[in-house]
Design a protein around this motif. Structure first.
Motif, PDB file in Angstrom:
ATOM      1  N   LEU A  23      -0.902   3.953   0.640  1.00  0.00           N
ATOM      2  CA  LEU A  23      -1.928   3.012   0.731  1.00  0.00           C
ATOM      3  C   LEU A  23      -0.983   1.778   0.703  1.00  0.00           C
ATOM      4  CD1 LEU A  23      -4.758   2.075   0.726  1.00  0.00           C
ATOM      5  CD2 LEU A  23      -4.641   1.931  -1.966  1.00  0.00           C
ATOM      6  N   PRO A  39      -3.827  -9.859   5.372  1.00  0.00           N
ATOM      7  CA  PRO A  39      -4.461  -8.914   5.956  1.00  0.00           C
ATOM      8  C   PRO A  39      -3.561  -8.456   7.350  1.00  0.00           C
ATOM      9  CG  PRO A  39      -6.238 -10.354   5.357  1.00  0.00           C
ATOM     10  CD  PRO A  39      -4.858 -10.828   5.049  1.00  0.00           C
ATOM     11  N   VAL A  42      -0.352  -6.936   6.547  1.00  0.00           N
ATOM     12  CA  VAL A  42      -0.502  -5.438   6.110  1.00  0.00           C
ATOM     13  C   VAL A  42      -0.854  -4.740   7.348  1.00  0.00           C
ATOM     14  CG1 VAL A  42      -2.370  -3.990   5.028  1.00  0.00           C
ATOM     15  CG2 VAL A  42      -1.652  -5.951   3.922  1.00  0.00           C
ATOM     16  N   GLU A  63      -3.055   3.579   4.989  1.00  0.00           N
ATOM     17  CA  GLU A  63      -4.348   2.853   5.064  1.00  0.00           C
ATOM     18  C   GLU A  63      -3.859   1.374   4.743  1.00  0.00           C
ATOM     19  OE1 GLU A  63      -6.964   2.217   6.950  1.00  0.00           O
ATOM     20  OE2 GLU A  63      -7.085   4.112   6.899  1.00  0.00           O
ATOM     21  N   GLY A  64      -4.571   0.447   5.189  1.00  0.00           N
ATOM     22  CA  GLY A  64      -4.425  -0.965   4.614  1.00  0.00           C
ATOM     23  C   GLY A  64      -5.472  -1.605   4.029  1.00  0.00           C
ATOM     24  N   ILE A  65      -5.239  -2.129   2.993  1.00  0.00           N
ATOM     25  CA  ILE A  65      -6.323  -2.971   2.506  1.00  0.00           C
ATOM     26  C   ILE A  65      -5.867  -4.162   1.639  1.00  0.00           C
ATOM     27  CG2 ILE A  65      -6.009  -1.762  -0.011  1.00  0.00           C
ATOM     28  CD1 ILE A  65      -9.233  -1.985  -0.210  1.00  0.00           C
ATOM     29  N   THR A  66      -6.541  -5.283   1.576  1.00  0.00           N
ATOM     30  CA  THR A  66      -6.077  -6.621   1.228  1.00  0.00           C
ATOM     31  C   THR A  66      -6.991  -7.090  -0.102  1.00  0.00           C
ATOM     32  OG1 THR A  66      -5.144  -7.333   3.291  1.00  0.00           O
ATOM     33  CG2 THR A  66      -5.309  -8.905   1.475  1.00  0.00           C
ATOM     34  N   LEU A  67      -6.442  -7.273  -1.308  1.00  0.00           N
ATOM     35  CA  LEU A  67      -6.979  -7.539  -2.350  1.00  0.00           C
ATOM     36  C   LEU A  67      -6.941  -9.332  -2.619  1.00  0.00           C
ATOM     37  CD1 LEU A  67      -5.797  -5.351  -4.971  1.00  0.00           C
ATOM     38  CD2 LEU A  67      -7.622  -4.968  -3.698  1.00  0.00           C
TER      39      LEU A  67
END
Lengths: 223, 130
Positions: A23, A39, A42, A63-67
């Motif tokens: 991740l 993002p 990422v 998988e990519g996600i940006t907080l």
């Protein structure tokens, strides 16, 4: 803001080589502003790492996600629902963010994709300059707003040294002498007497972990 | 998850799934009495005085619209929300609501939803944001 730089791809690949699922977690705070951890980055890292994994014959589901930020637990919570599906987390935050994510998921490897480089300013898009070493004892009031800890190659408290030449530093002639700049700034402000004050040696506090409680919250945290 | 930046349209399944994910957001929206008391806690509003800068306005006109128009919301609508979500809010999280509504949580969730659709602030264009 905190400035960071992406590690070489080979170094990152070395960290995730044995992972079968990863991740990639971006941070929309400082590292997004310096174009290293948002993002877009990422997605880019995911593509480049994916291609490298394929080339090396070690397939890895990514998988990519940006907080919003990785330095606030409330934002990290967003990962709770999905982190269980991955062997490891690759964080694109500063060192503080990486550690906070690692603290929330102590059983999971949380790996840094960036090197945190300094606290700096955004001179222009993509151009950052270091301006603060977070030494914990700010001297800018008496130096015309120029930090000798950061900008003097020797971090001299009572400069300039003998190596200053035509406003340039002896360490590297490309570097302006911070103390010459301080002199010129103070001269312009009519405050040259500030230079006559001897500064005692700094109680360097960078060696211990920083902790700060706002005055209004001292009762709450018992400090 | 981050969406592909170049994709057009809206991934409606993803949008609906995210709107379902945090049930409290819907309650927050229904609790808002439009009293405007949050305005004074927003430094951006205090500086500019524009009613469109109040925390409630920003939350209702972004996340609120996502809920109310989730079936018809276009990509341009989401793009238009960037001004409120990123341009008029730094997410300092100082907005105060007497009903206990987590306004900054709503704004950050609206940002997350936009990011999942590949819509986010592009800092490459300008160091000053929008």
């Amino acid at each position: 803001m905190v400035i960071a730089k992406t590690k070489p791809l080979e170094e990152i690949f070395g960290m995730i080589r044995s992972c079968r699922s990863l991740l990639i977690v971006g941070c929309a705070g400082c590292t997004a502003l310096c174009l290293e951890g948002g993002p877009r980055e990422v997605d880019g890292l995911k593509d480049r790492l994916g291609a490298l994994c394929k080339e090396e014959g070690s397939p890895c589901r990514m998988e990519g996600i940006t907080l919003e930020r990785q330095c606030e637990m409330e934002f990290i919570e967003e990962l709770d629902a999905i982190e269980g599906d991955y062997e490891a987390i690759l964080s694109l935050a500063c060192g503080a963010g990486v550690q906070f994510v690692a603290e929330r998921y102590p059983r999971k490897p949380v790996l840094p994709a960036l090197n945190t480089t300094f606290i700096g300013v955004n001179r222009a898009v993509g151009l950052y300059e270091e301006r603060c070493r977070s030494c914990g004892d700010c001297q800018l009031a008496s130096t015309g707003g120029i930090c000798f800890v950061t900008l003097c190659a020797k971090s001299l408290f009572n400069g300039p040294c003998g190596g200053s030449h035509n406003g340039r530093c002896e360490v590297d002639p490309e570097i302006p002498c911070a103390w010459c700049a301080i002199y010129e700034r103070l001269k312009g402000q009519g405050r040259l007497e500030s230079l006559l004050t001897l500064r005692p040696p700094m109680a360097w506090k960078n060696g211990v972990r920083g902790l700060q409680v706002h005055e209004d919250f001292k009762d709450r945290y018992g400090r | 998850m981050n969406g592909a930046p170049l994709q057009r349209g809206v991934d409606r399944d993803k949008l609906k799934a995210m709107l379902r994910q945090k049930r409290r957001m819907r309650y927050f929206l229904s609790f808002c009495a439009s009293c405007g008391l949050c305005a004074e806690s927003c430094f951006y509003y205090r500086k500019h005085g524009d009613p469109r800068s109040t925390p409630a306005y920003k939350a209702v006109n972004t996340l609120g619209v996502m809920f109310s128009r989730k079936r018809t919301l276009s990509r341009d609508d989401l793009e238009g929300m960037k001004v409120l979500l990123w341009g008029k809010c730094v997410l300092c999280r100082r907005c105060y609501c007497p009903f206990g509504i987590d306004i900054s949580g709503m704004i950050s969730w609206a940002r997350s939803i936009c990011r999942a659709q590949g819509i986010y602030e592009d800092y490459r264009k300008s160091s000053r944001g929008l």
